[in-house]
Design a protein around this motif. Sequence first.
Motif, PDB file in Angstrom:
ATOM      1  N   LYS A 215     -33.329  75.231  69.891  1.00  0.00           N
ATOM      2  CA  LYS A 215     -34.641  75.509  69.304  1.00  0.00           C
ATOM      3  C   LYS A 215     -34.543  76.771  68.469  1.00  0.00           C
ATOM      4  O   LYS A 215     -33.753  77.663  68.764  1.00  0.00           O
ATOM      5  N   GLU A 216     -35.378  76.863  67.447  1.00  0.00           N
ATOM      6  CA  GLU A 216     -35.321  77.999  66.522  1.00  0.00           C
ATOM      7  C   GLU A 216     -35.494  79.339  67.235  1.00  0.00           C
ATOM      8  O   GLU A 216     -34.762  80.297  66.963  1.00  0.00           O
TER       9      GLU A 216
ATOM     10  N   ASP B  43     -34.807  80.052  70.363  1.00  0.00           N
ATOM     11  CA  ASP B  43     -33.603  80.302  71.169  1.00  0.00           C
ATOM     12  C   ASP B  43     -32.440  80.737  70.289  1.00  0.00           C
ATOM     13  O   ASP B  43     -31.642  81.600  70.667  1.00  0.00           O
TER      14      ASP B  43
END
Length: 149
Positions: A128-129, A131
């Motif tokens: 995910k962006e 993360d």
Amino acid sequence: MELNIVNEYDFTFEYEQQFKGLLKRAIKVTKRETNIVLSCIFVDDKKIHEINRDYRNIDRATDVISFALLDDDTFLVPEEEAIELGDIFISIDTCKRQAQEYGHSFERELCFLFVHGVLHLLGYDHMKEEDEKVMISLQKEILDETVTG
């Protein structure tokens, strides 16, 4: 802290002290347990391609693959025993190419791939962006103080 290096590639590994320093720094920055064990295995593109295909169903070579032994907090280890984090596989062929492509040293690229693998073993990912931003920030913090070039 124990770092096992397995060199299955025909190159002289001169970076053990850097790797140990990076591992110590990663443990400090992420506030993790210091009594850990992990392995780093150097391979060629053919071998990492096989690993990627057989274990991740991705039919191509890649730069680094991590196999974490601890996927969640339910794994209990007696306090006096070391925690085995897992294995990091690094393709030296890809590392050499990427160092040239990115315009920095082989040492810098190798250390980056090692840190990237360590962070995966410590439970970080970049699916995910948000993360990915955390992981990139940690990589930068760990590498910038330890590695030049």
